[in-house]
Motif scaffolding. Structure first.
Motif, PDB file in Angstrom:
ATOM      1  N   LEU A   1       7.660 -16.652  23.373  1.00 25.17           N
ATOM      2  CA  LEU A   1       7.134 -17.981  22.990  1.00 25.17           C
ATOM      3  C   LEU A   1       6.733 -17.823  21.381  1.00 25.17           C
ATOM      4  N   ALA A   2       6.011 -16.706  20.901  1.00 21.38           N
ATOM      5  CA  ALA A   2       5.585 -16.702  19.680  1.00 21.38           C
ATOM      6  C   ALA A   2       6.834 -16.505  18.575  1.00 21.38           C
ATOM      7  N   MET A   3       7.875 -16.030  19.191  1.00 26.55           N
ATOM      8  CA  MET A   3       8.975 -15.812  18.341  1.00 26.55           C
ATOM      9  C   MET A   3       9.790 -17.129  18.207  1.00 26.55           C
TER      10      MET A   3
ATOM     11  N   VAL B   1      11.223 -21.799  14.838  1.00 29.23           N
ATOM     12  CA  VAL B   1      11.089 -23.273  14.868  1.00 29.23           C
ATOM     13  C   VAL B   1      10.503 -23.703  13.393  1.00 29.23           C
ATOM     14  N   ILE B   2       9.354 -23.042  13.176  1.00 28.35           N
ATOM     15  CA  ILE B   2       8.557 -23.238  11.931  1.00 28.35           C
ATOM     16  C   ILE B   2       9.657 -22.824  10.736  1.00 28.35           C
TER      17      ILE B   2
ATOM     18  N   PHE C   1      15.301 -26.391   6.532  1.00 28.43           N
ATOM     19  CA  PHE C   1      16.112 -27.543   6.741  1.00 28.43           C
ATOM     20  C   PHE C   1      15.222 -28.911   6.943  1.00 28.43           C
ATOM     21  N   GLY C   2      14.037 -28.945   6.779  1.00 27.22           N
ATOM     22  CA  GLY C   2      13.367 -30.098   7.197  1.00 27.22           C
ATOM     23  C   GLY C   2      13.709 -31.362   6.336  1.00 27.22           C
ATOM     24  N   ALA C   3      13.680 -30.876   4.855  1.00 31.25           N
ATOM     25  CA  ALA C   3      13.873 -31.940   3.830  1.00 31.25           C
ATOM     26  C   ALA C   3      15.162 -32.715   4.074  1.00 31.25           C
TER      27      ALA C   3
END
Length: 60
Positions: free
Chosen positions: A13-15, A20-21, A27-29
């Motif tokens: 889960l941590a990985m 995701v972060i 690619f968020g922009a």
């Protein structure tokens, strides 16, 4: 003892969260069509208007 059973799931889960972060930062922009620079503030707009007045006055 219970921690040994839960540890692999917590590690995965941590990985996944880190992945995701990283994808959001990379690619968020592009995906959200965000701006890459801030909007000009009032001082910038005044400076641009002053520069245009100088150019217009200097060409006459």
């Amino acid at each position: 003892m219970a921690w040994l059973i839960v540890y692999p799931a917590v590690a995965m889960l941590a990985m996944f969260i880190v992945l995701v972060i990283m994808m959001i930062l990379r690619f968020g922009a592009q995906l959200c069509q965000l701006r890459h620079h801030a909007l000009p503030d009032d001082q910038d707009l005044r400076d641009q208007a002053y520069d245009q007045k100088k150019l217009i006055a200097g060409s006459r």
